[in-house]
Design a protein around this motif. Structure first.
Motif, short mmCIF file in Angstrom:
data_model
loop_
_atom_site.label_atom_id
_atom_site.label_comp_id
_atom_site.label_asym_id
_atom_site.label_seq_id
_atom_site.Cartn_x
_atom_site.Cartn_y
_atom_site.Cartn_z
N SER A 15 0.83 -1.21 0.00
CA SER A 15 0.00 0.00 0.00
C SER A 15 0.87 1.27 0.00
CB SER A 15 -0.92 -0.06 1.22
OG SER A 15 -1.43 1.19 1.53
N CYS A 60 12.20 -10.93 -2.09
CA CYS A 60 12.78 -11.46 -0.84
C CYS A 60 12.59 -12.97 -0.74
CB CYS A 60 12.19 -10.73 0.36
SG CYS A 60 12.77 -9.03 0.43
N MET A 102 8.25 -2.12 3.95
CA MET A 102 7.87 -3.52 4.10
C MET A 102 7.15 -3.67 5.42
SD MET A 102 10.86 -2.76 5.02
CE MET A 102 12.35 -3.19 4.23
N ASP A 151 4.78 7.78 8.56
CA ASP A 151 3.52 7.58 9.27
C ASP A 151 2.84 8.95 9.41
OD1 ASP A 151 1.67 6.02 10.53
OD2 ASP A 151 3.02 5.31 12.11
#
Ligand code: NDP
Ligand code: MG
Length: 390
Positions: A15, A60, A102, A151
């Motif tokens: 996202s 990964c 991630m 954030d």
């Protein structure tokens, strides 16, 4: 023209990663994408790496290497697999900014590598600071690595602090929407399903953070994240529920004045602010219309209905590796809740058990953090399998 910022996006298919690529696509003159990573989604990773002319792409999960490599055939993008490749590539001289997007503790090793290499970190992956804040912040100081918050709450605090002109902050008011169960009774929340918890009222995000928002674990994580980023004691960080998600957080000075940062809830705003700092180029986000908004409301969080928030304050007070154990237990519990294996209140029960039983390490380094994480994950899985949750 100023030099382009050379950027790595870790978790590019998620996202935050996709919204970051949207920001980059609108300011191609400002950025050169060097490195993109994902865990499973090789097709999207390859598509974006080609579209943004990246230097390298890392998947990964090594089992997905062939899918990535064949999807990249005929392009100039180099394909790699595995977390050690991410750790090595983020250190490269060709990278200025590393966006850590991630999910969960998987961010710990690549963030550590990028910090050690003195990169500018645009930090979305809050779990790394929750689990090892002391370790990461000291490492960043040592290697002169700047951490810019992504954030929305922390970006808001950071934006407000630019107007503080060196004055002392006495309090942070950390806002949160309250999640989908804000108005529900406790006995109904106890029966909540993953599908209900995934319906966040204001934000579209990845599955894990959406569940963390429904338990208010996310707000607890953000309180710890804020304490490390801004050097504030947890007791001076007050969570306030603000269902409209217009004020993204506030700072209070010793004279009682409060500064707030506001914007429509759109993560591209804080992402762009971190990537373009200190510039503010235009963004096609919905602009606030205060007459239409009419009013903003606020209430105290209910710690009885949402015990994860109280557990975060307890973990912050206990210090050491306790919040690392809290984070690990939460990762396992949330995955089990999403899989329909446990109930909503089993999440705080498992976290509480993990915090009470982990062997305490006062100043954990990277090895101790990794050990605490692995051991807590294993013990929490055992508790779920044995049905010994409460
Ligand atoms: P998503 O689940 O949408 O995306 C996660 C990304 O990480 C994907 O690219 C995924 O790859 C990759 N990934 C998943 N597991 C691993 C792993 N074990 N190793 C390496 N890479 C992995 O998450 P979000 O974008 O929602 O959140 C990312 C981070 O940003 C989280 O820490 C979250 O707390 C934080 N954040 C998110 C916000 C939001 O609005 N979404 C807001 C504020 C913070 P793949 O697609 O291949 O599985
Ligand atoms: Mg947030």
């Amino acid at each position: 023209m100023p030099q382009k910022r050379r950027i790595a996006i870790l978790g590019a298919t998620g996202s935050i990663g996709q919204q970051a690529l949207d920001v980059v696509s609108r300011h191609r003159d400002m950025f050169q994408v060097e490195l993109l990573t994902a865990n499973e989604n090789a097709e999207q990773l390859a598509k974006d790496a080609i579209a943004f002319d990246a230097n390298a792409a890392v998947i990964c999960n090594p089992a997905k290497y062939d899918a990535l490599s064949s999807a990249l055939q005929g392009s100039t993008v180099k394909a790699f697999a595995g977390m050690p490749s991410v750790e090595r590539l983020v250190e490269g001289d060709n990278i200025d900014i590393v966006l850590t997007a991630m999910v969960g503790f998987s961010g710990m090793l690549p963030t550590t590598a990028a910090v050690k290499a003195g990169k500018t970190i645009a930090l979305a992956n809050k779990e790394t600071l929750v689990a090892g804040g002391d370790f990461i912040i000291n490492l960043a100081k040592k290697h002169n690595a700047h951490i810019l918050p992504v954030d929305s709450e922390h970006s808001a605090i950071f934006q407000c602090l630019l107007g503080a002109t060196g004055n002392k902050i006495s309090k942070i008011h950390l806002t949160g929407s309250g999640g989908p169960f804000r108005t529900w009774e406790r006995e109904d929340i106890a029966k909540a399903t993953a599908a209900q918890a995934l319906k966040h009222p204001n934000w579209a995000m990845g599955a894990k953070i959406t569940i963390d928002s429904s338990t208010l674990m996310n707000k607890g994580f953000e309180m710890i994240e804020a304490s490390w980023l801004f050097g504030m004691a947890p007791k001076d960080i007050e969570v306030v529920i603000h269902p409209e998600s217009v004020i993204h957080s506030m700072i209070e000075f010793e004279d009682g004045a409060v500064l707030a940062q506001m914007a429509s809830p759109d993560m591209r705003q804080p992402i762009q602010f971190a990537l373009c700092f200190p510039q503010r180029p235009p963004l096609n986000a919905k602009k606030l219309n205060f007459s239409q908004l009419g009013k903003m409301t606020f209430e105290a969080p209910d710690m009885q209905k949402f015990p994860c928030l109280a557990l975060a304050y307890k973990a912050a007070e206990q210090g050491g590796n306790i919040s690392c154990a809290m984070n690990a237990a939460n990762e396992v519990a949330v995955a089990s809740f999403l899989a329909g294996k446990i109930g909503f209140y089993d999440i705080p029960a498992l976290i509480s058990k993990a915090m009470d039983t982990v062997s305490f390490v006062k100043n954990p380094g990277l090895d101790e953090l990794l050990a605490t994480h692995e051991e807590t994950m294993a013990r929490t899985r055992e508790r779920i399998e044995n049905g010994s949750i409460n």
